[in-house]
Scaffold this active site. Structure first.
Site, PDB file in Angstrom:
ATOM      1  N   PHE A 121       0.866  -1.179   0.000  1.00  0.00           N
ATOM      2  CA  PHE A 121       0.000   0.000   0.000  1.00  0.00           C
ATOM      3  C   PHE A 121       0.898   1.223   0.000  1.00  0.00           C
ATOM      4  O   PHE A 121       2.059   1.145   0.381  1.00  0.00           O
ATOM      5  CB  PHE A 121      -0.874  -0.006   1.261  1.00  0.00           C
ATOM      6  CG  PHE A 121      -2.355  -0.113   0.971  1.00  0.00           C
ATOM      7  CD1 PHE A 121      -2.856  -1.098   0.162  1.00  0.00           C
ATOM      8  CD2 PHE A 121      -3.256   0.785   1.542  1.00  0.00           C
ATOM      9  CE1 PHE A 121      -4.224  -1.203  -0.087  1.00  0.00           C
ATOM     10  CE2 PHE A 121      -4.615   0.688   1.298  1.00  0.00           C
ATOM     11  CZ  PHE A 121      -5.099  -0.305   0.486  1.00  0.00           C
ATOM     12  N   GLN A 234      -7.956  14.383   3.987  1.00  0.00           N
ATOM     13  CA  GLN A 234      -7.282  13.610   2.941  1.00  0.00           C
ATOM     14  C   GLN A 234      -8.081  13.572   1.646  1.00  0.00           C
ATOM     15  O   GLN A 234      -9.282  13.312   1.665  1.00  0.00           O
ATOM     16  CB  GLN A 234      -7.055  12.185   3.429  1.00  0.00           C
ATOM     17  CG  GLN A 234      -6.342  11.323   2.392  1.00  0.00           C
ATOM     18  CD  GLN A 234      -5.820  10.037   3.025  1.00  0.00           C
ATOM     19  OE1 GLN A 234      -6.549   9.062   3.164  1.00  0.00           O
ATOM     20  NE2 GLN A 234      -4.554  10.043   3.395  1.00  0.00           N
ATOM     21  N   HIS A 236      -8.250  11.533  -1.760  1.00  0.00           N
ATOM     22  CA  HIS A 236      -7.765  10.291  -2.356  1.00  0.00           C
ATOM     23  C   HIS A 236      -7.504  10.538  -3.829  1.00  0.00           C
ATOM     24  O   HIS A 236      -8.334  11.141  -4.510  1.00  0.00           O
ATOM     25  CB  HIS A 236      -8.802   9.182  -2.185  1.00  0.00           C
ATOM     26  CG  HIS A 236      -8.230   7.812  -2.392  1.00  0.00           C
ATOM     27  ND1 HIS A 236      -7.862   7.346  -3.631  1.00  0.00           N
ATOM     28  CD2 HIS A 236      -7.932   6.825  -1.514  1.00  0.00           C
ATOM     29  CE1 HIS A 236      -7.371   6.111  -3.505  1.00  0.00           C
ATOM     30  NE2 HIS A 236      -7.410   5.780  -2.225  1.00  0.00           N
ATOM     31  N   LEU A 246     -14.846   5.391  -4.554  1.00  0.00           N
ATOM     32  CA  LEU A 246     -13.431   5.086  -4.397  1.00  0.00           C
ATOM     33  C   LEU A 246     -12.953   3.957  -5.317  1.00  0.00           C
ATOM     34  O   LEU A 246     -13.618   2.940  -5.471  1.00  0.00           O
ATOM     35  CB  LEU A 246     -13.158   4.658  -2.950  1.00  0.00           C
ATOM     36  CG  LEU A 246     -11.707   4.306  -2.678  1.00  0.00           C
ATOM     37  CD1 LEU A 246     -10.841   5.554  -2.682  1.00  0.00           C
ATOM     38  CD2 LEU A 246     -11.556   3.561  -1.380  1.00  0.00           C
ATOM     39  N   GLU A 249      -6.594   2.150  -3.378  1.00  0.00           N
ATOM     40  CA  GLU A 249      -5.158   2.207  -3.594  1.00  0.00           C
ATOM     41  C   GLU A 249      -4.603   0.819  -3.912  1.00  0.00           C
ATOM     42  O   GLU A 249      -3.585   0.668  -4.571  1.00  0.00           O
ATOM     43  CB  GLU A 249      -4.549   2.712  -2.285  1.00  0.00           C
ATOM     44  CG  GLU A 249      -3.106   3.040  -2.345  1.00  0.00           C
ATOM     45  CD  GLU A 249      -2.726   3.858  -1.109  1.00  0.00           C
ATOM     46  OE1 GLU A 249      -3.342   4.927  -0.888  1.00  0.00           O
ATOM     47  OE2 GLU A 249      -1.848   3.421  -0.381  1.00  0.00           O
ATOM     48  N   ARG A 280      -0.816   9.195  -0.471  1.00  0.00           N
ATOM     49  CA  ARG A 280      -1.984   9.779  -1.124  1.00  0.00           C
ATOM     50  C   ARG A 280      -1.867  11.260  -1.418  1.00  0.00           C
ATOM     51  O   ARG A 280      -2.262  11.715  -2.487  1.00  0.00           O
ATOM     52  CB  ARG A 280      -3.190   9.572  -0.227  1.00  0.00           C
ATOM     53  CG  ARG A 280      -3.467   8.117  -0.161  1.00  0.00           C
ATOM     54  CD  ARG A 280      -4.611   7.813   0.707  1.00  0.00           C
ATOM     55  NE  ARG A 280      -4.810   6.381   0.542  1.00  0.00           N
ATOM     56  CZ  ARG A 280      -5.695   5.668   1.192  1.00  0.00           C
ATOM     57  NH1 ARG A 280      -6.479   6.247   2.075  1.00  0.00           N
ATOM     58  NH2 ARG A 280      -5.802   4.392   0.959  1.00  0.00           N
ATOM     59  N   HIS A 345     -11.575  12.137   0.994  1.00  0.00           N
ATOM     60  CA  HIS A 345     -11.648  10.726   1.360  1.00  0.00           C
ATOM     61  C   HIS A 345     -11.669  10.468   2.856  1.00  0.00           C
ATOM     62  O   HIS A 345     -12.357   9.573   3.331  1.00  0.00           O
ATOM     63  CB  HIS A 345     -10.462   9.998   0.735  1.00  0.00           C
ATOM     64  CG  HIS A 345     -10.454   8.529   0.974  1.00  0.00           C
ATOM     65  ND1 HIS A 345     -11.520   7.720   0.641  1.00  0.00           N
ATOM     66  CD2 HIS A 345      -9.521   7.705   1.518  1.00  0.00           C
ATOM     67  CE1 HIS A 345     -11.230   6.461   0.961  1.00  0.00           C
ATOM     68  NE2 HIS A 345     -10.034   6.429   1.510  1.00  0.00           N
ATOM     69  N   ARG A 380      -3.002  10.352   6.555  1.00  0.00           N
ATOM     70  CA  ARG A 380      -3.198   8.965   6.954  1.00  0.00           C
ATOM     71  C   ARG A 380      -2.678   8.021   5.877  1.00  0.00           C
ATOM     72  O   ARG A 380      -2.896   8.245   4.688  1.00  0.00           O
ATOM     73  CB  ARG A 380      -4.688   8.693   7.143  1.00  0.00           C
ATOM     74  CG  ARG A 380      -5.013   7.236   7.321  1.00  0.00           C
ATOM     75  CD  ARG A 380      -6.504   7.005   7.368  1.00  0.00           C
ATOM     76  NE  ARG A 380      -7.124   7.125   6.075  1.00  0.00           N
ATOM     77  CZ  ARG A 380      -7.611   6.099   5.366  1.00  0.00           C
ATOM     78  NH1 ARG A 380      -7.531   4.884   5.835  1.00  0.00           N
ATOM     79  NH2 ARG A 380      -8.183   6.290   4.200  1.00  0.00           N
TER      80      ARG A 380
END
Ligand SMILES: Cc1cc2nc3c(=O)[nH]c(=O)nc-3n(C[C@H](O)[C@H](O)[C@H](O)COP(=O)(O)OP(=O)(O)OC[C@H]3O[C@@H](n4cnc5c(N)ncnc54)[C@H](O)[C@@H]3O)c2cc1C
Ligand code: SF4
Ligand code: FES
Lengths: 567, 252
Positions: A121, A234, A236, A246, A249, A280, A345, A380
């Site tokens: 990730f 955040q 995304h 979404l 990722e 991100r 996000h 995050r």
């Protein structure tokens, strides 16, 4: 009606359900209150996975992952704004948490050797993200709901919490509108845990469920609890063009690549080492840059190409993504690239709590996305928030268990008085004939937040934005709704949500305007550098006598010294 | 294009239908259309929603006489007739009022559950049957140190059933549920089968016996609507047939 419990949990997502199990198993009378059936909570939508240094998949050089690596990646990802004691706690507890879910029944995806599979990730030095295909939240939430259901834990479903009951500085319950019946209830308790999730719907392009309106943060703010680091929102990088659903990722973790209009893999320019798997904030800014330079497609999007993975891998690892892109944009990723653009996000900031989940009001706790403990700091890492929900859901419940027995049950008359206050407020909203339309206000608010407090921020536009927010707050005092019923009045629920959102917008705006630096998700074109001398600290905003007050709190450093963040 | 929507609330003698001219937008879904109606025409229209991405199971409705998720159903292909599903007919999907499927989208509450208001139905019965099948692991180890191993092939098989989002779309689509309100229904049975299949749990038929009753496995008449309407590709009918066969061969 007034009911009494030892502990109330507001929110039936992963955080709330995990906490409920812990409290119940300690023989406490616990109840969950949720504005939707718990299984409809936003947690159900989480796709990519949950981080834990199980070490089931070796790193590139063959080395084995451990919690310290996880903690380092988390702190670096946070742009050093996370509190390192909280990060340490979360990362140490992570493997146990994933294994516990496995034993409760979660069907994690598996490696050939039968162990829980882990995928790479963004921002992580190891393949560390455990997953259940691309439906991790769905699987985990169902597992926890099954456990809650088995225990027969009381659930007040479709109850919208309207206020926290505070008595002599302690929280002793809440009021909630049972909106199917149209009645305000008083719920008394010795302790209240907020687990109400994020506030993504402040923004117009968001991956969040439509119900993520930040009610819990607004409830806490009104009760006198500060909100922390709310300017860190955040975005995304990859949300489906059009609906902003979404695209995990994990799609890039499995080998998907981002391409501009010329078919160029543009991440080479922005993050030469991590490429498409940079964190991100970095990837989202890169896409915005490409689009700004005219390298995007018409409508402001770029392409996410999954074709390098091949049909088999797409079908096996990303079946949900394939379905989403067929259903919502008519694109089968096996044959075509998916149109994607950045969207709001995650809410890094939230209700200010200490490492034990305690707020400054005794008896009031918070955990999960609605809180800020802070494990995510300024940004995050993907896979860390599902982890946060389950870890802190459990740990904060343990704190409550330790404290609650020394507290006496609150007197009923308090709840009665608060019910009346809440009823009066609702009645005033319903009866008002001011002529303003709530849906127009909401749309304007969303546009203001996205254009003035989006990925790139700058003083003058933010000041304009703050001005607009204030105007919308004023307009709100003139809003009327047509539906005058108390029973099943969705217009009323949306109005109550909007009321809170208008407050939160101001908190986000103030934090962002006063933070004259760029850190993590907060990117200021007028202050492009991180400024550790002035801003290595948390923002706190309180609401006193109808006025917002901004103050700061030091960051808890530890093992990892702040360094420049390069990927 | 027009939205034709079912309206009912306590105190009304019978439901009525409201019509509303929609502003067409690319990718407009039935859920989006309902929001248009609520925001521009009548804010008392009631419907449930949460994720708007076909994962939370909140927005099951009867759309053009087929039970579906409102957020996953796009208007254009629907009007073009591309989303046809041919179902075994049952009273719940019989004609209520005339409508023109080329121009209008007819939205009604999910059949087989009591209507609370407009498109909101009471899901209590659905969850009562869910609870009946005891959908939970029976593990005893509360402080596990190690994960149990699982074969990736077993996981794949299980996923067919763990994918269920408990939207009750199949419950509204099953002719047997309509005839026999005590029938546990496709979703609860598929859920039970998911636990039976899990190699970490039982390896015998003890789980299956929970629904070894008149209104369990044996009530299914194999119409197969459940599999056709399921938005997540879950095949409850396969679960039911497999379970019935396993039980039969054991009893032999
Ligand atoms: C699309 C998407 C995918 C994601 N994927 C991942 C991932 O792969 N990995 C990862 O780590 N994180 C992921 N996240 C983030 C993660 O899903 C969330 O942070 C997490 O699920 C939040 O859980 P929670 O329990 O704190 O809150 P939620 O699940 O949002 O639950 C909030 C609860 O509060 C209740 N509530 C709210 N307001 C009120 C009120 N006024 N009255 C009564 N009840 C109320 C709601 O009914 C709900 O039950 C993703 C997020 C999104 C948007
Ligand atoms: S089986 Fe399919 S249609 Fe039935 S409840 Fe589950 S997801 Fe919905
Ligand atoms: S709104 Fe979640 S399934 Fe439709």
């Amino acid at each position: 009606m007034i009911t009494n419990h030892n502990v109330l949990i507001i929110g039936g997502g992963l955080t709330g359900l995990r906490a409920a199990i812990q409290l119940f198993d300690s023989s406490l009378d616990v109840a969950i209150i949720s504005k939707v059936h718990p299984l409809r909570s936003h947690s159900v939508a989480a796709q990519g996975g949950m981080n834990a240094s199980l070490g089931n998949v070796p790193g590139e050089d063959g080395s084995v992952d451990n919690w310290k690596n996880h903690a380092f990646d988390t702190v670096k990802g946070s742009d050093y704004l996370a509190d390192q004691d909280a990060v340490e706690k979360m990362c140490r507890e992570a493997p146990k948490t994933v294994i516990e879910l496995e034993h409760m029944g979660t069907v994690w995806s598996r490696l050939k050797n039968g162990k829980i599979a882990q995928r790479p990730f963004g921002g992580a030095g190891f393949p560390r993200t455990c997953y259940a295909a691309d439906r991790t939240g769905h699987n985990a939430l169902n597992t926890l709901f099954e456990q809650v259901n088995k225990r027969n834990i009381q659930i007040y479903s479709e109850f919208f919490v309207t206020s926290l009951i505070i008595d002599q500085g302690s929280c002793v319950g809440c009021t909630a509108l049972d909106y199917l019946q149209g009645e305000v209830h008083g719920l008394s308790a010795k302790a209240v845990l907020m687990a109400t999730g994020g506030f993504g719907r402040l923004f117009n392009k968001s991956t969040n469920a439509l119900i993520n309106t930040g009610d819990g943060q607004a409830l806490a703010l009104r009760a006198g609890v500060p909100l922390k680091d709310m300017e860190f929102v955040q975005f995304h990088p990859t949300t489906l063009y059009g609906t902003n659903i979404l695209i995990t990722e994990g799609a890039r973790g499995e080998g998907g690549i981002l391409l501009n209009q010329d078919g160029e893999r543009f991440m080479k320019k922005y993050a030469p080492n991590s490429l498409d798997l940079a964190p991100r904030d970095v990837v989202a800014r890169s896409i915005e840059e490409e689009v700004a330079q005219g390298q995007g497609f018409e409508g402001d999007y770029v392409h996410l190409d999954l074709r390098p993975l091949g049909a088999e891998r797409i079908n096996e690892r990303l079946p949900g993504i394939k379905q989403i892109s067929i259903d919502f944009s008519g694109v089968d990723p096996i044959n075509e690239s998916i149109p994607v653009q950045p969207g709001q996000h995650y809410s890094m900031g939230g209700i200010d709590v200490d490492i034990d989940g305690k707020t400054r009001i005794s008896g009031l706790y918070a955990a999960g996305e609605c809180s800020c403990v802070s494990v995510h700091g300024a940004n995050r890492l993907g896979g860390n928030s599902l982890l946060e929900t389950v870890v802190f859901g459990r740990l904060v419940a343990d704190q409550i268990i330790n404290n609650v027995n020394n507290i006496e049950s609150p007197p009923k008359k308090l709840a009665q008085a608060n019910i009346r206050k809440s009823e009066d407020h609702i009645k005033a909203l319903i009866d008002r004939e001011g002529g303003e339309n709530q849906f127009e206000i909401k749309e304007k608010l969303n546009n203001t937040m996205s254009t003035k407090f989006g990925i790139f921020r700058e003083k003058d536009t933010m000041l304009e934005g703050l001005n607009e927010i204030k105007k919308l707050q004023e307009k709100f005092s003139q809003v009327s709704i047509k539906n005058k019923d108390l029973k099943v009045n969705k217009a009323l629920i949306r109005l109550l949500e909007l009321e809170g959102m208008l407050l939160l917008a101001e908190v986000v705006a103030l934090g962002a305007i006063k933070r004259k630096e760029s850190r993590g998700s907060h990117t200021r074109t007028d202050y492009p550098e991180r400024d550790d001398t002035k801003f290595l600290k948390h923002t706190l905003v309180t609401w006193e006598d109808e006025n917002m007050q901004v103050s700061y709190l030091p960051v808890k450093l530890g093992m990892f010294e702040p360094k420049e963040r390069v990927y | 294009m027009k939205l034709k929507v079912y309206r009912y609330q306590d105190g009304m003698e019978s439901p009525r239908y409201d019509s509303f001219e929609l502003e067409s937008r690319p990718g407009l879904t039935v859920l989006g259309a309902l929001f248009q109606f609520q925001e521009q025409f009548d804010d008392s229209l009631s419907f449930n929603y949460s994720c708007r991405g076909a994962v939370c199971g909140t927005c099951g409705m009867l759309i053009n006489k087929v039970p579906r998720l409102a957020c996953r159903t796009q208007l254009k292909p629907l009007l073009r007739g591309e989303l046809k599903v041919s179902l075994f007919s049952y009273p719940g999907i019989m004609e209520t009022i005339p409508w023109d499927p080329a121009k209008e989208v007819l939205v009604e509450p999910l059949p087989h559950l009591p209507v609370i208001k407009d498109l909101i139905v009471d899901m209590d019965k659905f969850f009562e049957y869910y609870r009946f099948v005891e959908p939970v692991f029976r593990t005893s180890d509360l402080n596990p140190e190690k994960e149990r191993l699982m074969n990736p092939e077993d996981v794949k098989q299980l996923e067919e059933y763990t994918n269920c989002i408990l939207c009750a779309v199949c419950f509204g689509g099953c002719p047997v549920v309509g005839q026999n309100p005590k029938y546990l229904g496709p979703a609860a049975l598929a859920k039970l089968y998911r636990f039976h299949l899990d190699p970490r749990e039982t390896t015998d038929t003890s789980r299956l016996e929970i629904a070894d009753i008149k209104n369990g496995w044996w009530a299914c008449d194999s119409y197969g609507n459940c599999r056709k309407v399921c938005p997540k590709g879950v095949p409850p009918i396969n679960a039911i047939e497999n379970a019935a066969n396993e039980l039969k061969s054991k009893k032999k």
